[in-house]
Design a protein around this motif. Structure first.
Motif, PDB file in Angstrom:
ATOM      1  N   ARG A 102      65.057  46.740  44.879  1.00 39.55           N
ATOM      2  CA  ARG A 102      66.275  46.128  44.378  1.00 39.55           C
ATOM      3  C   ARG A 102      67.414  46.379  45.345  1.00 39.55           C
ATOM      4  N   GLY A 103      68.382  45.469  45.342  1.00 41.03           N
ATOM      5  CA  GLY A 103      69.486  45.550  46.275  1.00 41.03           C
ATOM      6  C   GLY A 103      70.570  46.504  45.805  1.00 41.03           C
ATOM      7  N   PRO A 104      71.625  46.677  46.622  1.00 43.88           N
ATOM      8  CA  PRO A 104      72.748  47.523  46.223  1.00 43.88           C
ATOM      9  C   PRO A 104      73.382  47.011  44.934  1.00 43.88           C
ATOM     10  N   PHE A 105      73.833  47.938  44.100  1.00 44.18           N
ATOM     11  CA  PHE A 105      74.357  47.570  42.782  1.00 44.18           C
ATOM     12  C   PHE A 105      75.569  46.655  42.906  1.00 44.18           C
ATOM     13  N   ASP A 106      75.537  45.535  42.183  1.00 44.62           N
ATOM     14  CA  ASP A 106      76.643  44.581  42.128  1.00 44.62           C
ATOM     15  C   ASP A 106      76.639  43.971  40.736  1.00 44.62           C
ATOM     16  N   GLY A 107      77.685  44.250  39.956  1.00 36.38           N
ATOM     17  CA  GLY A 107      77.735  43.768  38.585  1.00 36.38           C
ATOM     18  C   GLY A 107      77.646  42.267  38.448  1.00 36.38           C
ATOM     19  N   ASN A 108      78.060  41.532  39.484  1.00 38.78           N
ATOM     20  CA  ASN A 108      78.042  40.063  39.410  1.00 38.78           C
ATOM     21  C   ASN A 108      76.687  39.471  39.770  1.00 38.78           C
ATOM     22  N   ARG A 109      75.761  40.309  40.234  1.00 41.15           N
ATOM     23  CA  ARG A 109      74.431  39.805  40.590  1.00 41.15           C
ATOM     24  C   ARG A 109      73.322  40.429  39.739  1.00 41.15           C
ATOM     25  N   LEU A 110      73.697  41.188  38.729  1.00 41.56           N
ATOM     26  CA  LEU A 110      72.696  41.870  37.922  1.00 41.56           C
ATOM     27  C   LEU A 110      71.808  40.885  37.161  1.00 41.56           C
ATOM     28  N   LYS A 111      70.526  41.214  37.110  1.00 41.22           N
ATOM     29  CA  LYS A 111      69.554  40.437  36.355  1.00 41.22           C
ATOM     30  C   LYS A 111      68.810  41.375  35.406  1.00 41.22           C
ATOM     31  N   LEU A 112      68.455  40.857  34.235  1.00 38.48           N
ATOM     32  CA  LEU A 112      67.708  41.656  33.273  1.00 38.48           C
ATOM     33  C   LEU A 112      66.314  41.918  33.812  1.00 38.48           C
ATOM     34  N   SER A 113      65.975  43.196  33.982  1.00 35.41           N
ATOM     35  CA  SER A 113      64.675  43.574  34.529  1.00 35.41           C
ATOM     36  C   SER A 113      63.645  43.831  33.444  1.00 35.41           C
ATOM     37  N   LYS A 114      64.071  44.545  32.383  1.00 32.21           N
ATOM     38  CA  LYS A 114      63.118  44.938  31.356  1.00 32.21           C
ATOM     39  C   LYS A 114      63.862  45.392  30.125  1.00 32.21           C
ATOM     40  N   GLY A 418      71.936  55.288  39.473  1.00 37.28           N
ATOM     41  CA  GLY A 418      70.661  55.008  40.126  1.00 37.28           C
ATOM     42  C   GLY A 418      70.460  53.542  40.430  1.00 37.28           C
ATOM     43  N   ASP A 419      71.580  52.820  40.724  1.00 40.78           N
ATOM     44  CA  ASP A 419      71.543  51.376  41.020  1.00 40.78           C
ATOM     45  C   ASP A 419      71.031  50.550  39.846  1.00 40.78           C
ATOM     46  N   ARG A 420      71.250  51.048  38.619  1.00 42.66           N
ATOM     47  CA  ARG A 420      70.851  50.313  37.421  1.00 42.66           C
ATOM     48  C   ARG A 420      71.945  50.398  36.362  1.00 42.66           C
ATOM     49  N   LEU A 421      71.965  49.403  35.495  1.00 44.05           N
ATOM     50  CA  LEU A 421      72.800  49.447  34.300  1.00 44.05           C
ATOM     51  C   LEU A 421      71.883  49.468  33.090  1.00 44.05           C
ATOM     52  N   PHE A 422      72.077  50.459  32.223  1.00 36.22           N
ATOM     53  CA  PHE A 422      71.295  50.598  30.999  1.00 36.22           C
ATOM     54  C   PHE A 422      72.190  50.273  29.808  1.00 36.22           C
ATOM     55  N   ILE A 433      67.430  47.174  30.841  1.00 33.53           N
ATOM     56  CA  ILE A 433      67.645  47.635  32.211  1.00 33.53           C
ATOM     57  C   ILE A 433      68.042  46.432  33.056  1.00 33.53           C
ATOM     58  N   TRP A 434      69.231  46.523  33.639  1.00 33.64           N
ATOM     59  CA  TRP A 434      69.735  45.466  34.515  1.00 33.64           C
ATOM     60  C   TRP A 434      69.723  45.970  35.953  1.00 33.64           C
ATOM     61  N   GLU A 435      69.219  45.131  36.879  1.00 31.77           N
ATOM     62  CA  GLU A 435      69.123  45.503  38.277  1.00 31.77           C
ATOM     63  C   GLU A 435      69.647  44.375  39.162  1.00 31.77           C
ATOM     64  N   THR A 436      70.074  44.742  40.367  1.00 30.52           N
ATOM     65  CA  THR A 436      70.470  43.753  41.368  1.00 30.52           C
ATOM     66  C   THR A 436      69.268  43.373  42.207  1.00 30.52           C
ATOM     67  N   PRO A 437      68.880  42.101  42.233  1.00 30.98           N
ATOM     68  CA  PRO A 437      67.726  41.697  43.044  1.00 30.98           C
ATOM     69  C   PRO A 437      67.974  41.985  44.521  1.00 30.98           C
ATOM     70  N   PRO A 438      66.935  42.260  45.290  1.00 33.45           N
ATOM     71  CA  PRO A 438      67.114  42.467  46.736  1.00 33.45           C
ATOM     72  C   PRO A 438      67.568  41.182  47.412  1.00 33.45           C
ATOM     73  N   THR A 439      68.292  41.330  48.487  1.00 30.90           N
ATOM     74  CA  THR A 439      68.773  40.164  49.237  1.00 30.90           C
ATOM     75  C   THR A 439      67.596  39.439  49.868  1.00 30.90           C
ATOM     76  N   PRO A 440      67.493  38.131  49.699  1.00 29.18           N
ATOM     77  CA  PRO A 440      66.355  37.396  50.280  1.00 29.18           C
ATOM     78  C   PRO A 440      66.292  37.554  51.794  1.00 29.18           C
ATOM     79  N   VAL A 441      65.072  37.684  52.303  1.00 27.99           N
ATOM     80  CA  VAL A 441      64.868  37.789  53.752  1.00 27.99           C
ATOM     81  C   VAL A 441      64.878  36.381  54.345  1.00 27.99           C
ATOM     82  N   ILE A 442      65.764  36.178  55.298  1.00 29.20           N
ATOM     83  CA  ILE A 442      65.878  34.843  55.936  1.00 29.20           C
ATOM     84  C   ILE A 442      64.908  34.757  57.106  1.00 29.20           C
TER      85      ILE A 442
END
Length: 442
Positions: A102-114, A418-422, A433-442
């Motif tokens: 997962r990428g660096p924590f960013d509240g505007n990019r968080l996605k529900l993980s589980k 821990g780079d997560r929002l619970f 558990i909300w996580e920031t997805p990793p930045t796509p590899v170009i």
């Protein structure tokens, strides 16, 4: 690095691997591989002069070595994830694995993980993110601990003492504050092993050279390893206690002054810039709200605010949570309609400057609404309300995104670490558990 281009050989469980010192240096000084370098980052030679031997799983080693080479994590089907994470812990690469997943924590990019359903009866009361990306959840007298893989450890059982707050001392130890049970002489605070659930020691309150029974409430920690807790006893033990994190010994106590409320505080927050402690006792625990900054060096209250005497027409603006924002010299507060307010720390007993954010919340309120909570993380402000969490950014704290999950009812507490929002829901003991997805590899 003197020999960064040298080829290094490893014999891992009978398989030979070759890499370079540069690749190994990507693991960092605190890793297994970092210990193979001297202070100048020159690689030390193996004892037998041929290769380093490691008696571990070679398949996991191959995955982790590739992670150091490329920064990407690919787990083949023949490698169990749980085994890989245990091996990553051995090599000191768990941070690298988390960053790749997962990428660096960013509240505007968080996605529900589980979403995880708890097993304890009754509603949840508190959730706290752990330093390693796990969490602990309080339900009544029980605390359930999860590692960053969301595998549950043995629960912490306080034998019918209601848990008021929980905090992580480190990845191995959890601090729990609980209610006193009259006639039993228990309650207060205890330090527990997060792995086994065993009680390591209790924190006592001493008054007039006597150990007193007390109820411990809100908790917080300072960088110099002090533990702060609101305390409520049966005689004079009302106020904020201070303990040494390593010895468990009480080192200070700030007694509650007449007409002010410290012992029943809902929130404590240590301010590094002023070396003061914010103490907030909020509605509906008390009919009025009290927020203050305590200076333990001078044993004085250096700033305070209360809504005592406020007109009845602003009852709907009762403060439900508060958080100090040192960079802005202000305290942010929130009411039950998710209106944000700001109190200037440079003006004692100043008024609240309300900034309404409630337009998107208009509509039917739930039958059992949860009181909003606030958090500040990486320059972003978070506020929970009903079944969602709002994210505010910028100098004017503009609403930039909203995290919503309908299952589980309203959110009664949330925590970031821990780079997560619970987010803990009020029904069915569900936490998300909300996580920031990793930045796509170009």
């Amino acid at each position: 690095m003197g020999i960064q281009n040298d080829i290094v050989k490893f014999n891992v469980g009978g398989r030979i691997f070759q890499t370079t010192a540069t690749t190994l240096a990507n693991a960092g000084r605190d890793s297994f591989f970092g210990a193979l370098f001297d202070d100048n980052w020159d690689l030390q030679q193996p004892i037998n002069g041929r290769e380093f031997f490691i008696d571990r799983n070679p398949d996991c080693f191959a995955v982790l070595l590739d992670l150091l080479r490329t920064g990407d994590l690919y787990i083949p089907s023949n490698v169990p994830e749980r085994l890989l994470y245990k091996e990553a812990m051995f090599y000191g690469l768990i941070g690298h694995v988390r960053s790749a997943k997962r990428g660096p924590f960013d509240g505007n990019r968080l996605k529900l993980s589980k979403s995880v359903t708890g097993r304890a009866p009754g509603d949840g009361t508190a959730i706290r993110a752990g330093p390693d990306g796990g969490c602990c959840v309080a339900h009544g007298s029980m605390v359930h601990v999860f590692d960053w893989m969301l595998e549950e450890h043995p629960p912490l059982n306080l034998d019918y003492q209601r848990v008021n707050d929980i905090g992580w001392v480190n990845a191995e130890s959890v601090l729990i504050s609980a209610c006193e049970r009259l006639g039993r002489g228990d309650g207060g605070m205890g330090l527990f092993s997060s792995y086994t659930g065993d009680l390591r020691y209790k924190f006592n309150v001493v008054h007039d050279n006597q150990i007193k029974s007390y109820t411990a409430g809100a908790l917080c920690f300072s960088p110099d390893y002090k533990i702060f807790a609101s305390c409520k006893g049966r005689s004079n033990e009302y106020g904020i206690g201070v303990w040494d994190q390593f010895t468990g010994k009480q080192i200070d106590f700030f007694y509650e002054t007449p007409g002010w409320s410290l012992g029943e505080a809902d929130k404590l927050q240590w301010l590094n810039g002023t070396t003061c402690l914010l103490v907030a006792t909020l509605f509906p625990r008390k009919d009025n709200c009290y927020i203050s900054l305590l200076d333990f060096r001078q044993k004085s209250t250096v700033w305070s605010w209360s809504d005592i005497g406020a007109p009845l027409t602003v009852d709907e603006k009762r403060v439900r949570d508060a958080i100090a924002m040192e960079d802005c010299n202000s305290v942010c507060v929130v009411n039950e309609y998710e209106d944000l307010g700001f109190i200037d720390l440079r003006i004692s007993a100043g008024s609240v400057r309300w900034s309404s954010r409630s337009r998107l919340m208009k509509g039917k309120m739930p039958d059992e609404p949860c009181y909003p909570k606030l958090a500040l993380h990486n320059g972003q402000l978070f506020s929970s309300m009903n079944d969602s969490i709002s994210v505010f950014c910028g100098p004017d704290w503009v609403l930039t995104s909203r995290l919503r999950r309908s299952y589980g009812g309203s959110i009664c507490d949330f925590s970031i670490g821990g780079d997560r929002l619970f987010a803990l829901h009020s029904e069915d003991n569900v936490f998300d558990i909300w996580e920031t997805p990793p930045t796509p590899v170009i």
